[in-house]
Design an enzyme around this catalytic site. Structure first.
Site, short mmCIF file in Angstrom:
data_model
loop_
_atom_site.label_atom_id
_atom_site.label_comp_id
_atom_site.label_asym_id
_atom_site.label_seq_id
_atom_site.Cartn_x
_atom_site.Cartn_y
_atom_site.Cartn_z
N ARG A 25 0.85 -1.21 0.00
CA ARG A 25 0.00 0.00 0.00
C ARG A 25 0.88 1.25 0.00
O ARG A 25 0.52 2.26 -0.59
CB ARG A 25 -0.93 0.03 1.20
N ASP A 205 -14.31 -3.74 8.04
CA ASP A 205 -15.23 -4.82 8.40
C ASP A 205 -16.00 -4.45 9.66
O ASP A 205 -15.61 -3.55 10.40
CB ASP A 205 -14.49 -6.16 8.58
N ARG A 218 -12.34 -1.37 -0.93
CA ARG A 218 -11.22 -1.06 -0.03
C ARG A 218 -10.27 -0.08 -0.69
O ARG A 218 -9.86 0.91 -0.09
CB ARG A 218 -10.41 -2.33 0.27
N1 HPA Z 1 -9.46 -6.31 14.48
C1 HPA Z 1 -8.24 -5.75 14.53
N2 HPA Z 1 -7.76 -5.03 13.54
C2 HPA Z 1 -8.50 -4.86 12.45
C3 HPA Z 1 -9.77 -5.41 12.35
C4 HPA Z 1 -10.26 -6.17 13.42
O1 HPA Z 1 -11.38 -6.69 13.39
N3 HPA Z 1 -10.26 -5.07 11.12
C5 HPA Z 1 -9.32 -4.31 10.52
N4 HPA Z 1 -8.26 -4.19 11.32
#
Ligand code: HPA
Length: 234
Positions: A25, A205, A218
């Site tokens: 990234r 998420d 994303r």
């Molecule tokens: N937990 C920890 N770090 C993260 C999560 C998660 O659910 N999703 C994206 N980064």
């Protein structure tokens, strides 16, 4: 004078370094947003680049995942390369109904189950907070660009795969916006060394509903967060 984990020379990094977790990234940001780009480090494939955004010299480098990895790179950048500001740009999981996929979260503070800041402060509680100047600039830039980030406390977890999901209900009750894995470490290192740090996150998420952003979304939504970040540095 390279450090154990960064092969750049002193002076190769700009005053401000943007840090996604994923080194690819970092490459994406350098390739798509910066001009006059030079790769400055490649140790362990944790790529770092320095270039220009609208004429302003800016660096971008991967942090890796988790507080230990972030802490190593942040310490060496601040202490050995004279970096003044690090802005993490990452992803997070929402734990509440009023924070949805694609939202931008700005970590004004970072709570954690990690012991790193207790190690620094004689086992006392430490309020790991963002630098206000960086926070204010990001918020005014976001407003100018028509974005409304959610600002507050995040939780920097040591475990991605959490055995006891009940803990998220407690975090939600205490007003935590989202879960990620680096901010509390970055803010601790910045405090120790008298430097500036901020963390912006895109909700990738939703821990309560199980929803996840598609790979294409994303990339798109990550881009919006990068634009706010870069514009705030000008
Ligand atoms: N937990 C920890 N770090 C993260 C999560 C998660 O659910 N999703 C994206 N980064």
């Amino acid at each position: 004078m390279p450090t154990p984990h960064i092969s750049a020379n002193v002076g190769d990094f700009a005053e401000t370094v943007i840090m996604p977790g994923d080194p690819l990234r970092a490459k994406f940001i350098a390739d798509n947003y910066l001009t006059n780009v030079k790769q400055v480090t490649e140790v362990r494939n944790m790529f770092g680049y320095t270039g220009e955004y609208k004429g302003k010299r800016i660096s971008v480098m991967g942090s890796g995942m988790g507080i230990p990895s972030m802490s190593i790179y942040a310490t060496e950048l601040y202490r050995d390369y004279g970096v003044e500001s690090i802005i993490r740009v990452g992803s997070c999981g929402s734990i509440r109904d009023d924070i949805q996929l694609e939202d931008i979260v700005v970590a004004m503070g970072a709570s954690t189950d990690s012991n790193v800041n207790r190690q620094r402060l004689n086992n006392y509680d430490f309020a790991a907070i963002a630098n206000y100047e960086l926070l204010e600039k990001v918020m005014s830039t976001a407003k100018r660009l028509g974005k409304t980030p959610k600002v507050g406390n995040v939780f920097s977890a040591d475990l991605f795969y959490v055995p006891e999901f009940e803990v998220f209900a407690t975090l939600e009750k205490y007003g935590i916006l989202a879960v990620e894995m680096e901010a509390a470490g970055l803010y601790g290192v910045a405090a120790e060394l008298g430097k500036k740090a901020l963390c912006l996150l895109t909700v990738s998420d939703h821990i309560k509903t199980g929803e996840k952003m598609s790979a294409a979304d994303r990339q798109l939504k990550f881009g919006e967060m990068i634009e706010v970040t870069l514009e705030s540095i000008l």
